[in-house]
Motif scaffolding. Structure first.
Motif, PDB file in Angstrom:
ATOM      1  N   MET A   1       1.098  -1.437   0.155  1.00 38.18           N
ATOM      2  CA  MET A   1       0.142  -0.116  -0.074  1.00 38.18           C
ATOM      3  C   MET A   1       1.157   1.261  -0.104  1.00 38.18           C
ATOM      4  O   MET A   1       1.697   1.205   0.430  1.00 38.18           O
ATOM      5  CB  MET A   1      -1.148  -0.065   1.017  1.00 38.18           C
ATOM      6  CG  MET A   1      -1.803   0.866   0.953  1.00 38.18           C
ATOM      7  SD  MET A   1      -3.241   1.700   2.531  1.00 38.18           S
ATOM      8  CE  MET A   1      -3.717  -1.271   2.536  1.00 38.18           C
ATOM      9  N   HIS A   2       0.885   2.201  -0.502  1.00 37.33           N
ATOM     10  CA  HIS A   2       1.290   3.776  -0.794  1.00 37.33           C
ATOM     11  C   HIS A   2       1.363   4.239   0.718  1.00 37.33           C
ATOM     12  O   HIS A   2       0.454   4.437   1.040  1.00 37.33           O
ATOM     13  CB  HIS A   2       0.747   4.297  -2.289  1.00 37.33           C
ATOM     14  CG  HIS A   2       1.753   5.301  -2.389  1.00 37.33           C
ATOM     15  ND1 HIS A   2       0.919   6.243  -1.980  1.00 37.33           N
ATOM     16  CD2 HIS A   2       2.524   5.880  -2.949  1.00 37.33           C
ATOM     17  CE1 HIS A   2       1.760   7.759  -2.056  1.00 37.33           C
ATOM     18  NE2 HIS A   2       3.314   7.401  -3.068  1.00 37.33           N
ATOM     19  N   TRP A   3       2.043   4.522   1.161  1.00 36.71           N
ATOM     20  CA  TRP A   3       2.406   5.682   2.257  1.00 36.71           C
ATOM     21  C   TRP A   3       1.467   6.527   2.472  1.00 36.71           C
ATOM     22  O   TRP A   3       0.576   6.640   3.647  1.00 36.71           O
ATOM     23  CB  TRP A   3       3.474   6.411   2.550  1.00 36.71           C
ATOM     24  CG  TRP A   3       4.443   7.572   1.404  1.00 36.71           C
ATOM     25  CD1 TRP A   3       4.627   7.272   0.744  1.00 36.71           C
ATOM     26  CD2 TRP A   3       3.618   8.311   2.518  1.00 36.71           C
ATOM     27  NE1 TRP A   3       4.176   8.507   0.405  1.00 36.71           N
ATOM     28  CE2 TRP A   3       4.041   9.670   0.829  1.00 36.71           C
ATOM     29  CE3 TRP A   3       3.079   9.250   2.794  1.00 36.71           C
ATOM     30  CZ2 TRP A   3       4.414  11.308   1.280  1.00 36.71           C
ATOM     31  CZ3 TRP A   3       3.166  10.438   3.538  1.00 36.71           C
ATOM     32  CH2 TRP A   3       3.401  11.293   2.075  1.00 36.71           C
ATOM     33  N   ARG A   4       0.597   7.167   1.494  1.00 39.13           N
ATOM     34  CA  ARG A   4      -0.029   8.086   1.069  1.00 39.13           C
ATOM     35  C   ARG A   4      -1.393   7.481   1.870  1.00 39.13           C
ATOM     36  O   ARG A   4      -2.071   8.118   2.407  1.00 39.13           O
ATOM     37  CB  ARG A   4      -0.679   9.232   0.007  1.00 39.13           C
ATOM     38  CG  ARG A   4      -0.159  10.824   0.635  1.00 39.13           C
ATOM     39  CD  ARG A   4      -0.178  11.239  -0.795  1.00 39.13           C
ATOM     40  NE  ARG A   4       0.851  12.237  -1.153  1.00 39.13           N
ATOM     41  CZ  ARG A   4       1.124  12.920  -1.674  1.00 39.13           C
ATOM     42  NH1 ARG A   4       1.003  12.867  -3.452  1.00 39.13           N
ATOM     43  NH2 ARG A   4       1.956  14.232  -1.453  1.00 39.13           N
ATOM     44  N   GLU A   5      -1.782   6.794   1.353  1.00 40.17           N
ATOM     45  CA  GLU A   5      -3.311   6.051   1.287  1.00 40.17           C
ATOM     46  C   GLU A   5      -3.107   5.226   2.566  1.00 40.17           C
ATOM     47  O   GLU A   5      -4.396   5.686   3.055  1.00 40.17           O
ATOM     48  CB  GLU A   5      -2.853   4.673  -0.048  1.00 40.17           C
ATOM     49  CG  GLU A   5      -4.058   5.090  -1.142  1.00 40.17           C
ATOM     50  CD  GLU A   5      -4.399   4.320  -1.610  1.00 40.17           C
ATOM     51  OE1 GLU A   5      -4.729   2.824  -1.489  1.00 40.17           O
ATOM     52  OE2 GLU A   5      -4.095   4.734  -3.050  1.00 40.17           O
TER      53      GLU A   5
ATOM     54  N   ARG B   1      -1.691   6.465   5.270  1.00 43.77           N
ATOM     55  CA  ARG B   1      -2.378   7.661   5.980  1.00 43.77           C
ATOM     56  C   ARG B   1      -3.360   7.448   6.123  1.00 43.77           C
ATOM     57  O   ARG B   1      -4.115   8.107   6.595  1.00 43.77           O
ATOM     58  CB  ARG B   1      -1.404   8.540   5.776  1.00 43.77           C
ATOM     59  CG  ARG B   1      -0.667   9.357   6.652  1.00 43.77           C
ATOM     60  CD  ARG B   1       0.061  10.879   6.468  1.00 43.77           C
ATOM     61  NE  ARG B   1      -0.079  11.886   7.192  1.00 43.77           N
ATOM     62  CZ  ARG B   1       0.138  13.059   7.257  1.00 43.77           C
ATOM     63  NH1 ARG B   1       1.075  13.369   5.882  1.00 43.77           N
ATOM     64  NH2 ARG B   1       0.042  13.857   7.038  1.00 43.77           N
ATOM     65  N   LYS B   2      -3.849   7.874   5.104  1.00 42.34           N
ATOM     66  CA  LYS B   2      -5.312   8.536   5.079  1.00 42.34           C
ATOM     67  C   LYS B   2      -6.115   7.091   5.330  1.00 42.34           C
ATOM     68  O   LYS B   2      -7.111   7.899   6.139  1.00 42.34           O
ATOM     69  CB  LYS B   2      -5.738   8.562   3.416  1.00 42.34           C
ATOM     70  CG  LYS B   2      -7.102   9.549   3.047  1.00 42.34           C
ATOM     71  CD  LYS B   2      -7.134   9.701   1.550  1.00 42.34           C
ATOM     72  CE  LYS B   2      -7.318  10.541   0.875  1.00 42.34           C
ATOM     73  NZ  LYS B   2      -7.569  10.325  -0.016  1.00 42.34           N
ATOM     74  N   GLU B   3      -5.626   5.718   5.408  1.00 40.44           N
ATOM     75  CA  GLU B   3      -7.011   4.868   6.685  1.00 40.44           C
ATOM     76  C   GLU B   3      -6.506   5.696   7.670  1.00 40.44           C
ATOM     77  O   GLU B   3      -7.670   5.223   8.109  1.00 40.44           O
ATOM     78  CB  GLU B   3      -6.179   3.558   5.853  1.00 40.44           C
ATOM     79  CG  GLU B   3      -6.511   2.052   5.968  1.00 40.44           C
ATOM     80  CD  GLU B   3      -8.318   2.729   5.187  1.00 40.44           C
ATOM     81  OE1 GLU B   3      -8.960   1.412   5.405  1.00 40.44           O
ATOM     82  OE2 GLU B   3      -8.043   3.388   4.218  1.00 40.44           O
ATOM     83  N   THR B   4      -5.354   5.756   8.331  1.00 45.61           N
ATOM     84  CA  THR B   4      -5.021   6.187   9.829  1.00 45.61           C
ATOM     85  C   THR B   4      -5.913   6.740  10.418  1.00 45.61           C
ATOM     86  O   THR B   4      -6.872   6.793  11.376  1.00 45.61           O
ATOM     87  CB  THR B   4      -3.539   5.837  10.164  1.00 45.61           C
ATOM     88  OG1 THR B   4      -3.482   6.923   8.789  1.00 45.61           O
ATOM     89  CG2 THR B   4      -3.132   4.489  10.157  1.00 45.61           C
ATOM     90  N   ASN B   5      -5.964   7.248   8.906  1.00 43.81           N
ATOM     91  CA  ASN B   5      -7.066   9.403   9.174  1.00 43.81           C
ATOM     92  C   ASN B   5      -8.334   8.912  10.120  1.00 43.81           C
ATOM     93  O   ASN B   5      -8.749   9.767  10.360  1.00 43.81           O
ATOM     94  CB  ASN B   5      -6.240  10.127   8.749  1.00 43.81           C
ATOM     95  CG  ASN B   5      -5.651  10.955   8.750  1.00 43.81           C
ATOM     96  OD1 ASN B   5      -4.943  11.571  10.291  1.00 43.81           O
ATOM     97  ND2 ASN B   5      -4.778  12.169   7.976  1.00 43.81           N
TER      98      ASN B   5
END
Lengths: 370, 385
Positions: free
Chosen positions: B1-5, B7-11
């Motif tokens: 998974m891309h790190w940005r995605e 992060r979005k997920e954890t957000n």
């Protein structure tokens, strides 16, 4: 005395300024007395019945026709088996099942006896009891008729004749019994609630503290609250009596003097209850729930729609102590039977004692300091 | 998974978490509100207990211990026997035995007696002239009069038929009576579902509406609405305590009616509880609606008393038979949720019917709940004037 007049003036001003009390004074009697008597009709009149006729004979057909022609029963369906019929009862579509077995007529003629089974939905035991009672009497009647026909001419003399008479309400109108009781219900709820809410409201709004710092005596304050509400209660009672007379055509058989005498003492007793509740509660919500709680118990135990005599001992004792039970009894006696004061003076004693106790408690419980 | 995605997920999860936390915090606040008011809480649980006791034990439509006056002109042996027989039944209590009818009217007027039995002077009358027994009842209450006459004449008939029972009358139709679903004739059967319907209405509808309006009156609602919590969560947190309390109440009533009133639970318990929750949700939605269209506590109370309690009491069908009502009332009863609840509950709990038999009534209740919820959410103003 002068102080009392000032207090009364203030209370009247408050009441007529209140946007709720005045409409309630007119709306509640009208709505309750116009709707409730139509809705509260406990008379068992319409019973739906399912027929299982396995005999298909002349007698069974005659019996069914006889049942169908009675005022109280109507035939909901005709089924072939008992189990089918049971389903109708399960779904609340029929109240009773009558099952005529095969060979009903033949056994009756040859063996002199035959059996019919009746099953009733006993979830509502009043309906079941009255329904089976009526059905049994129709069958008995039918039995006598065919017996006389069979014996043709040989008349059987019943050695004893039983005759009935219904006093005071010969047409057996349930409404004549209910409307006076609804009048009582009305007076009780209206006077109970408005007093229970009134003082608490002053507490919530903080005006109570202002009154408390004045040199006003406790009894003056309580009387100032009682008198206006007593007048409202009497007004509502008169309005109710007028509706009873002109809408339902029920005349008061006894004297109005006695009726109002009872009314005044009774309203005072309920006002006492209302005042007591409002001294116990801090918020309008609490006050309303406590009032609702007690008024509900009063009304359920008063014999409004059930027999007081059939109650178990403890409930009967509680019911006997309540002023509403005796007022209910007195109003019904005066309106329906035309009882005079001397007939029902005992009820007055109960109501008066209740009234004195409640009002004394209310005055004692009202504290000017918190 | 891309790190940005990622992060979005954890957000997202974090946001969800904070939201849940907010909801929890608000719910806790509401619970505190409810539990702080001990008197209301007492009434909330006292009411069902008292109602169950009164309805179960004190209110019977049966005729028991009816006060009877016997007029017995001659003390014949047969009259004595009949009097004893009546005395022995639980239906009547003989208050007075008098030789004549002189005092009859007085006793009726002061309510000392409810019925009178006037015996003939001579029981064994000459052959062609039947002796006459008269029953007089105080028909102020017509139902009582009917039942009393039924009982009395049954006792008399039984008494009269006994001596000459040697000769069996020809063509005797015998009847066999069965009491379905309730062979022991437990009078509380009909009341239990009705009491539940009533109590849930009081707790869920009246209490909820009053408590929300109270916050409006005190100006607390504005404070709540400017908080970062979404308005819908404010509402949910308000409902939750009442939902839980109502459910506890339901369990309490069921336990009491089963163990104290000995009412059988014939149906599936899960279905019973499900129906209960469905009804509680309907009541809550109704309470929400009331609170959204009223602005003062007193008005909300009056509205729920006159507009909700009265119809519930009248049109549920447990106290007053619906089929006797004028046709307009019968139509009206169809929009009263408690009527449907009562029907379902009675069929499931007492008659042991399953989902297949009551799904129609249940879907009606379900649509009522959805309808009321949608309407009240639409009426819910997030901004106060």
């Amino acid at each position: 005395m002068k102080t009392l007049i000032f207090v009364l003036k203030k209370e009247f001003l408050l009441i007529f300024r209140d946007k709720m009390i005045v409409p309630m004074m007119f709306m509640m009697p009208t709505i309750q007395l116009l709707i409730l008597p139509f809705a509260i009709d406990m008379d068992v009149r319409h019973l739906k019945m399912t027929v299982v006729d396995n005999d298909h004979s002349t007698y069974s057909q005659q019996l069914i026709a006889k049942i169908a022609s009675s005022d109280i029963f109507s035939i909901y369906s005709v089924e072939n088996s008992y189990n089918e019929a049971l389903k109708d009862v399960g779904k609340n579509q029929a109240d009773l099942i009558i099952q005529i077995p095969q060979g009903f007529e033949r056994n009756l003629v040859r063996e002199n006896t035959s059996k019919i089974s009746i099953s009733a939905d006993a979830v509502n035991i009043v309906k079941a009891g009255l329904g089976t009672g009526y059905l049994n009497s129709i069958i008995l009647n039918f039995n006598q008729k065919i017996r006389t026909e069979w014996m043709s001419g040989q008349e059987i003399i019943q050695p004893v004749d039983v005759k009935y008479s219904f006093w005071y309400n010969p047409l057996m109108k349930y409404r004549n019994y209910m409307v006076p009781a609804i009048l009582v219900l009305l007076i009780t709820t209206l006077s109970g609630f408005i007093t229970a809410l009134n003082i608490v409201r002053e507490k919530e709004e903080g005006t109570m503290e202002q009154i408390n710092v004045t040199p006003l005596k406790r009894w003056q304050f309580v009387l100032g609250k009682l008198i206006p509400f007593l007048l409202i209660g009497i007004f509502v009672m008169s309005l109710g009596l007028a509706i009873m007379r002109f809408v339902y055509g029920i005349h008061v058989a006894g004297s109005f003097g006695t009726l109002y005498l009872f009314g005044i003492v009774y309203i005072t007793s309920i006002l006492g209850v209302g005042l007591l509740i409002s001294t116990l509660a801090d918020t309008q919500q609490q006050s309303m729930f406590i009032a609702f709680f007690f008024i509900m118990i009063f009304i359920l135990l008063s014999g409004l729609f059930t027999n007081v005599e059939s109650m178990p001992r403890w409930a009967y004792t509680v019911s006997d102590m309540l002023s509403v039970t005796h007022f209910m009894h007195a109003v019904r006696a005066i309106v329906i039977k035309g009882s005079a004061f001397m007939d029902i003076w005992k009820d007055m004693v109960y109501i008066a004692v209740f009234s004195i106790v409640m009002n004394t408690l209310a005055i004692l419980n009202y504290k000017k300091t918190s | 998974m891309h790190w940005r995605e990622k992060r979005k997920e954890t957000n997202k999860i974090q946001i969800m978490n904070t939201k849940l936390k907010q909801l929890m915090a608000f719910t806790r606040k509401e619970f505190l509100h409810v539990f702080r008011d001990k008197r209301t809480l007492l009434i909330m649980f006292g009411l069902p207990i008292v109602q169950i006791l009164i309805f179960g034990f004190a209110l019977t439509n049966e005729v028991k211990n009816a006060r009877l006056l016997v007029v017995n002109p001659n003390n014949e042996a047969q009259s004595e026997q009949l009097i004893q027989k009546i005395e022995a039944s639980s239906y009547f209590t003989i208050k007075h035995i008098e030789p004549n009818t002189q005092n009859l009217e007085k006793y009726f007027k002061n309510g000392e007696v409810q019925a009178a039995l006037i015996l003939p002077g001579k029981f064994s009358a000459p052959r062609n002239e039947p002796a006459e027994i008269q029953i007089v009842t105080d028909a102020s209450d017509p139902n009582f009069a009917k039942i009393a006459i039924n009982y009395l004449s049954a006792i008399i008939m039984d008494f009269l038929n006994k001596p000459n029972s040697v000769q069996i009358a020809p063509m005797q139709i015998q009847t066999e009576t069965r009491m379905l679903f309730n062979p022991s004739l437990n009078g509380s059967m009909n009341f239990v579902p009705g009491v539940i319907a009533l109590i849930m209405m009081i707790v869920s509808t009246t209490l909820t509406s009053v408590s929300i309006v109270r916050e409006k009156e005190f100006g607390m609602m504005e404070v709540l609405l400017v908080s970062p919590v979404r308005p819908i969560f404010v509402l949910i947190s308000k409902m939750l305590p009442y939902l839980i309390l109502s459910f506890a109440n339901l369990i309490l009533i069921l336990l009491m009616s089963h163990y104290v009133l000995l009412v059988p639970i014939n149906g599936n318990i899960l279905l019973i509880l499900f129906v209960g929750i469905l009804y509680i949700l309907t009541c809550l939605a109704l309470g929400l609606l009331i609170s959204n269209i009223t602005s003062s506590q007193a008005f909300a109370m009056m509205f729920s008393m006159a507009g909700i309690m009265l119809p519930t009491l009248l049109f549920t069908g447990f106290l007053f038979p619906l089929e006797n009502m004028p046709i307009g009332f019968q139509w009206f009863s169809n929009i009263v949720p408690s009527k449907w609840f009562f029907l379902i509950f009675q069929s499931v709990m007492l008659k042991g019917l399953g989902f297949a038999d009551v799904w129609k009534e249940m879907s009606i209740l379900f649509f009522m709940m959805i309808f009321l919820t949608v309407i009240s959410l639409k009426k819910f103003n997030t901004r106060l004037q």
